[in-house]
Structures are given as structure tokens and as C-alpha cells.
Design a protein around this motif. Structure first.
Motif, PDB file in Angstrom:
ATOM      1  N   VAL A  13     -20.563 -16.914 -21.796  1.00 52.35           N
ATOM      2  CA  VAL A  13     -20.624 -17.087 -20.345  1.00 52.35           C
ATOM      3  C   VAL A  13     -20.266 -15.764 -19.666  1.00 52.35           C
ATOM      4  O   VAL A  13     -19.475 -14.973 -20.186  1.00 52.35           O
ATOM      5  CB  VAL A  13     -19.672 -18.202 -19.860  1.00 52.35           C
ATOM      6  CG1 VAL A  13     -20.132 -19.558 -20.344  1.00 52.35           C
ATOM      7  CG2 VAL A  13     -18.242 -17.931 -20.285  1.00 52.35           C
ATOM      8  N   SER A  14     -20.839 -15.548 -18.499  1.00 52.55           N
ATOM      9  CA  SER A  14     -20.515 -14.343 -17.745  1.00 52.55           C
ATOM     10  C   SER A  14     -19.060 -14.403 -17.305  1.00 52.55           C
ATOM     11  O   SER A  14     -18.565 -15.453 -16.888  1.00 52.55           O
ATOM     12  CB  SER A  14     -21.432 -14.212 -16.520  1.00 52.55           C
ATOM     13  OG  SER A  14     -21.396 -15.382 -15.722  1.00 52.55           O
ATOM     14  N   ALA A  15     -18.370 -13.291 -17.414  1.00 52.89           N
ATOM     15  CA  ALA A  15     -16.956 -13.245 -17.023  1.00 52.89           C
ATOM     16  C   ALA A  15     -16.797 -13.520 -15.536  1.00 52.89           C
ATOM     17  O   ALA A  15     -15.736 -13.962 -15.085  1.00 52.89           O
ATOM     18  CB  ALA A  15     -16.357 -11.891 -17.379  1.00 52.89           C
ATOM     19  N   LEU A  16     -17.850 -13.283 -14.763  1.00 50.52           N
ATOM     20  CA  LEU A  16     -17.869 -13.627 -13.339  1.00 50.52           C
ATOM     21  C   LEU A  16     -18.638 -14.924 -13.143  1.00 50.52           C
ATOM     22  O   LEU A  16     -19.797 -15.041 -13.538  1.00 50.52           O
ATOM     23  CB  LEU A  16     -18.536 -12.514 -12.526  1.00 50.52           C
ATOM     24  CG  LEU A  16     -18.707 -12.791 -11.023  1.00 50.52           C
ATOM     25  CD1 LEU A  16     -17.351 -12.889 -10.328  1.00 50.52           C
ATOM     26  CD2 LEU A  16     -19.564 -11.694 -10.370  1.00 50.52           C
ATOM     27  N   GLY A  17     -17.958 -15.910 -12.558  1.00 48.85           N
ATOM     28  CA  GLY A  17     -18.624 -17.156 -12.197  1.00 48.85           C
ATOM     29  C   GLY A  17     -18.803 -17.209 -10.692  1.00 48.85           C
ATOM     30  O   GLY A  17     -17.954 -16.717  -9.933  1.00 48.85           O
ATOM     31  N   VAL A 202     -10.947 -21.268 -17.173  1.00 53.80           N
ATOM     32  CA  VAL A 202     -11.632 -20.701 -16.013  1.00 53.80           C
ATOM     33  C   VAL A 202     -10.578 -20.461 -14.935  1.00 53.80           C
ATOM     34  O   VAL A 202      -9.698 -21.303 -14.723  1.00 53.80           O
ATOM     35  CB  VAL A 202     -12.711 -21.669 -15.475  1.00 53.80           C
ATOM     36  CG1 VAL A 202     -13.387 -21.096 -14.233  1.00 53.80           C
ATOM     37  CG2 VAL A 202     -13.739 -21.976 -16.556  1.00 53.80           C
ATOM     38  N   ILE A 203     -10.673 -19.330 -14.247  1.00 56.67           N
ATOM     39  CA  ILE A 203      -9.704 -19.010 -13.204  1.00 56.67           C
ATOM     40  C   ILE A 203     -10.342 -19.135 -11.827  1.00 56.67           C
ATOM     41  O   ILE A 203     -11.412 -18.581 -11.560  1.00 56.67           O
ATOM     42  CB  ILE A 203      -9.154 -17.579 -13.372  1.00 56.67           C
ATOM     43  CG1 ILE A 203      -8.452 -17.440 -14.717  1.00 56.67           C
ATOM     44  CG2 ILE A 203      -8.221 -17.221 -12.216  1.00 56.67           C
ATOM     45  CD1 ILE A 203      -7.272 -18.366 -14.922  1.00 56.67           C
ATOM     46  N   ALA A 236      -7.771  -7.076  -7.724  1.00 55.98           N
ATOM     47  CA  ALA A 236      -7.426  -8.479  -7.990  1.00 55.98           C
ATOM     48  C   ALA A 236      -8.216  -9.031  -9.175  1.00 55.98           C
ATOM     49  O   ALA A 236      -7.654  -9.705 -10.058  1.00 55.98           O
ATOM     50  CB  ALA A 236      -7.677  -9.321  -6.744  1.00 55.98           C
ATOM     51  N   LEU A 237      -9.512  -8.773  -9.202  1.00 57.59           N
ATOM     52  CA  LEU A 237     -10.341  -9.269 -10.301  1.00 57.59           C
ATOM     53  C   LEU A 237      -9.955  -8.615 -11.627  1.00 57.59           C
ATOM     54  O   LEU A 237      -9.900  -9.277 -12.669  1.00 57.59           O
ATOM     55  CB  LEU A 237     -11.820  -9.013 -10.007  1.00 57.59           C
ATOM     56  CG  LEU A 237     -12.437  -9.857  -8.883  1.00 57.59           C
ATOM     57  CD1 LEU A 237     -13.865  -9.401  -8.604  1.00 57.59           C
ATOM     58  CD2 LEU A 237     -12.422 -11.343  -9.227  1.00 57.59           C
ATOM     59  N   LEU A 250     -13.742 -17.120 -11.275  1.00 61.59           N
ATOM     60  CA  LEU A 250     -14.618 -17.573 -10.197  1.00 61.59           C
ATOM     61  C   LEU A 250     -14.359 -16.774  -8.932  1.00 61.59           C
ATOM     62  O   LEU A 250     -13.207 -16.493  -8.591  1.00 61.59           O
ATOM     63  CB  LEU A 250     -14.397 -19.050  -9.901  1.00 61.59           C
ATOM     64  CG  LEU A 250     -14.679 -20.031 -11.029  1.00 61.59           C
ATOM     65  CD1 LEU A 250     -14.293 -21.443 -10.601  1.00 61.59           C
ATOM     66  CD2 LEU A 250     -16.146 -19.978 -11.444  1.00 61.59           C
ATOM     67  N   SER A 251     -15.420 -16.448  -8.237  1.00 62.12           N
ATOM     68  CA  SER A 251     -15.283 -15.796  -6.940  1.00 62.12           C
ATOM     69  C   SER A 251     -16.185 -16.508  -5.947  1.00 62.12           C
ATOM     70  O   SER A 251     -17.384 -16.670  -6.196  1.00 62.12           O
ATOM     71  CB  SER A 251     -15.664 -14.312  -7.028  1.00 62.12           C
ATOM     72  OG  SER A 251     -15.533 -13.690  -5.764  1.00 62.12           O
ATOM     73  N   GLY A 252     -15.591 -16.936  -4.833  1.00 61.02           N
ATOM     74  CA  GLY A 252     -16.359 -17.620  -3.789  1.00 61.02           C
ATOM     75  C   GLY A 252     -16.990 -16.610  -2.849  1.00 61.02           C
ATOM     76  O   GLY A 252     -16.504 -16.378  -1.749  1.00 61.02           O
ATOM     77  N   MET A 253     -18.065 -16.016  -3.265  1.00 52.83           N
ATOM     78  CA  MET A 253     -18.701 -14.925  -2.522  1.00 52.83           C
ATOM     79  C   MET A 253     -19.538 -15.467  -1.370  1.00 52.83           C
ATOM     80  O   MET A 253     -20.233 -16.465  -1.520  1.00 52.83           O
ATOM     81  CB  MET A 253     -19.553 -14.097  -3.485  1.00 52.83           C
ATOM     82  CG  MET A 253     -18.720 -13.472  -4.606  1.00 52.83           C
ATOM     83  SD  MET A 253     -19.681 -12.823  -6.002  1.00 52.83           S
ATOM     84  CE  MET A 253     -19.951 -14.310  -6.978  1.00 52.83           C
ATOM     85  N   ASN A 254     -19.453 -14.797  -0.210  1.00 56.12           N
ATOM     86  CA  ASN A 254     -20.237 -15.282   0.937  1.00 56.12           C
ATOM     87  C   ASN A 254     -21.128 -14.239   1.586  1.00 56.12           C
ATOM     88  O   ASN A 254     -21.662 -14.469   2.666  1.00 56.12           O
ATOM     89  CB  ASN A 254     -19.327 -15.943   1.984  1.00 56.12           C
ATOM     90  CG  ASN A 254     -18.246 -15.017   2.481  1.00 56.12           C
ATOM     91  OD1 ASN A 254     -18.424 -13.808   2.520  1.00 56.12           O
ATOM     92  ND2 ASN A 254     -17.121 -15.584   2.872  1.00 56.12           N
TER      93      ASN A 254
END
Length: 377
Positions: A13-17, A202-203, A236-237, A250-254
Motif C-alpha cells: 500500500v502507498s505510505a500516503l493514504g 494506519v495513522i 509532521a508527515l 492518512l492526509s485529508g487533502m483539500n
């Protein structure tokens, strides 16, 4: 993109979700997702290596799953692992488990969900769904093929986390972790506990709902002490991904700029790659934040809707911003507009429903009073 092993099957899985809780919206209404921008962002992320998409039944007041389903058309569904969450607070009988799952499959327009989580478990919710038969349900849906892997997301104390971890052969779990919240809820100890049990982690909230991306001048000056210049979000990441026990952050990107920045950051943010100098710098920033932040709200909106119309997360955001980021003038101006709209803290009747729903266990009533006092000075 960097990939890490996930579940005992060592799925890559990609380290970035891509967290689907903070999509761009219209008319300042979280239920009105800007579908064009959102689909563009999601597909850009997938085209650039992101293969973990995380949504939930209640995100964007129930509309996130619909839009994610649209974004995954045109062949994109086959390119990703899709995660969503069972709203356990809606379960009153065993049949509810299956009815909710089927509703989610329909909203997402898919035949199966790769990673299905029991959403926002705490002691009370866990005890309730366990009695109703959630573990039998978990076994059955995996056998049926509707769900490939079973996990849970968590918001409670460490001892409760360990109890849940030890109760079932979970494939994965999802916890909150960032450099400010190291010992909060499951925290770093919970991360290591799950990992040592063979359960992937998962974070969520690695940037604390975006709070760590917009620091004060004081904190910027600390970051600038380091020779290599990085954005606060990157720091932070990198701190989270420095943990070898983390599979996905996980990052809630907008917006598309955040997507591009995070993809670039995660591509080389390897486990155990931060130097002692970098870790000490992060520790210094942590100390400053801990001294300034008043309310540990992440803006998850679980407290909404408030029957009196109080805009709880927004009030806490501008209250925290005043202290952590020095935005006194802007915070007080924003709060004046809340008063005009009738959504300020003075409308609270102390019913306590928000506190019961809060996964962060915040004393919302108390802090609303504190915020109102300061923001109306």
C-alpha cells in the motif's frame, strides 16, 4: 511513491493514504462537496501512486462515499484499495450490520470493500457491538467476499485499545498520532503494541486536522533553524513515517497543491530516516504547541449537528488559533460573525450530547464557555 507492507498478506500500500473527510466544499457547507475539484484531486493522487483511499459513512454529512464512488469510475476502482467504515453508533440489531454495509456498497458503487473498519470504537461502543455479534459479522462478511480485510478505528484510552486488539484476529487498525499527540489515546505505545501483535496500523490526524500546517512565527523560526527547508506539513508527515510500525499515513487533502506536496514528501520519508538533530527540533516544536493549544479538537465534526446550531469545531478552531497562531484580530472578527448568525457558544444549553459523541473526549461545554469569554473581550 513509497509503498509499505499491509496486513499479514503483505499487500503493498502507498505510505500516503487519501483521507476523504476534508474535500473542497461549496457555500461553506460540508455536505456540498465540490465534485469536480475532488475527483480531479483523487485521480491525480491515484495516477501518481496513491492506492489507499479512506472514506466513511458519515464523512461530509454522508456524501463522501457517493463522490468517492464517482471518482473511482473509469477504471480507477481497480487501481486502489478502498477503505470505509461501519457507523457502529447506528447499529441496534445484528441485521443492521449487513444493511449498513449494503448501503455503503451501493453508495460507493462497488461489489466489495478492501478494508472495512468498525468506526471510532471506544469502550461503550465496543461493548455494545460485541454483544450484538460484530465478530460473527466480521467473519461472515470476509467469507462472503463483500469485505477483504477487517479492522477498526479508535478513540479512547490505551487500555481499551489493548483490550480490543486482543479480542479478535484483526487485519489492521487505525489510530490518531502526530508529534503533539504522542501519548494521546492509543499513542506511540498503542502503535507498537498492535505492530508487535502482527496487526498493521494506519495513522489518522498526522497533521492534527491541518493545525500543524499553519504555525505561529515562533514555531516557524524553530523550523527555520534546520538547514534543509521544509514546510510544517512535511515535518509532521516525516515524523509519523519515521516509525517503522506505520504502514499508511492518512492526509485529508483539500487542494491539488497539498496533494502534490504530500506525494513528494512521502516518496522519500523512510522509516528511521530522521537524524537526532531533526528529532530534537521536532521535540522543541512539540513543547511550544503543548504550551499554547487550549482545546484538542481535530475538527472531525462528530459533535454535529448541534440542535441549538452551535458551530462547535469552528469555535474551537478560532479559539485555538488565537493562542497557537497569534490570530487575535481575525479570531475575534470571525466569532463576531458567529454571533450575528446565531451559531456562537452562548446558544449552548449544556445538553451534553456533543460530549457523548466526541471521540477526543473533550469537555466541550466548559471550553465553549472559555472560548466565548475570550473571543468576546
Amino acid at each position: 511513491m513509497q509503498y509499505r507492507n499491509f496486513t499479514k498478506d503483505n499487500i503493498k500500500v502507498s505510505a500516503l493514504g487519501f483521507g476523504c473527510m476534508r474535500f473542497p466544499i461549496l457555500d461553506n457547507d460540508s455536505s456540498k462537496i465540490d465534485e469536480e475539484k475532488t475527483i480531479e484531486m483523487l485521480r491525480y493522487a491515484i495516477d501518481n501512486g496513491v492506492n489507499y483511499i479512506d472514506t466513511a459513512y458519515n464523512y461530509h454529512q454522508g456524501n463522501s462515499e457517493y463522490v468517492v464512488g464517482k471518482a473511482l469510475k473509469d477504471g480507477y476502482r481497480k487501481k486502489v484499495y478502498l477503505a470505509t467504515k461501519l457507523p457502529v453508533w447506528k447499529v441496534e440489531s445484528y441485521n443492521d450490520f449487513n444493511e449498513l454495509l449494503d448501503e455503503q456498497l451501493k453508495k460507493l458503487d462497488t461489489d466489495y470493500i478492501d478494508f472495512y473498519l468498525m468506526h471510532a470504537l471506544n469502550k461503550e461502543r465496543w461493548d455494545k457491538i460485541k454483544k450484538i455479534g460484530v465478530l460473527k459479522f466480521a467473519d461472515e462478511v470476509k467469507k462472503s467476499g463483500k469485505v477483504k480485510y477487517i479492522g477498526f478505528s479508535f478513540h479512547d484510552e490505551l487500555d481499551v485499545f489493548k483490550e480490543i486488539i486482543d479480542s479478535y484476529d484483526w487485519d489492521f487498525c487505525q489510530i490518531q498520532l502526530n508529534y503533539v499527540d504522542r501519548d494521546y489515546q492509543a499513542g506511540e505505545e498503542g502503535l507498537k503494541y498492535a505492530y508487535n501483535k502482527g496487526i498493521s496500523v494506519v495513522i489518522m490526524e498526522p497533521i492534527k486536522g491541518g493545525k500543524l500546517a499553519n504555525p505561529s512565527e515562533e514555531i516557524k523560526s524553530i523550523w527555520n533553524l534546520y538547514e534543509e527547508k521544509r514546510t510544517p506539513a512535511e515535518w509532521a508527515l516525516r515524523w509519523v513515517l519515521n516509525h517503522r510500525e506505520v504502514s499508511v499515513v492518512l492526509s485529508g487533502m483539500n487542494n491539488i497543491e497539498q496533494v502534490k506536496e504530500n506525494i513528494k514528501t512521502v516518496s522519500n520519508a523512510k522509516a528511521n530516516s530522521l537524524s537526532e538533530e531533526e528529532l530534537k527540533l521536532i521535540d522543541k516544536v512539540t513543547d511550544v504547541y503543548n504550551e499554547k493549544i487550549k482545546v484538542g479538537c481535530t475538527g472531525c465534526e462528530y459533535c454535529l449537528p448541534c440542535e441549538q446550531g452551535v458551530s462547535i469545531p469552528d469555535i474551537f478552531q478560532i479559539y485555538n488559533d488565537l493562542y497557537a497562531f497569534g490570530t487575535e484580530e481575525n479570531s475575534k472578527k470571525a466569532y463576531s460573525s458567529f454571533i450575528e448568525k446565531g451559531i456562537d457558544a452562548s446558544k449552548c444549553i449544556e445538553c451534553g450530547r456533543c460530549e457523548a459523541a466526541c471521540p477526543q473526549n473533550i469537555e466541550i461545554i466548559k471550553y465553549l464557555k472559555d472560548a466565548h469569554k475570550i473571543l468576546t473581550k
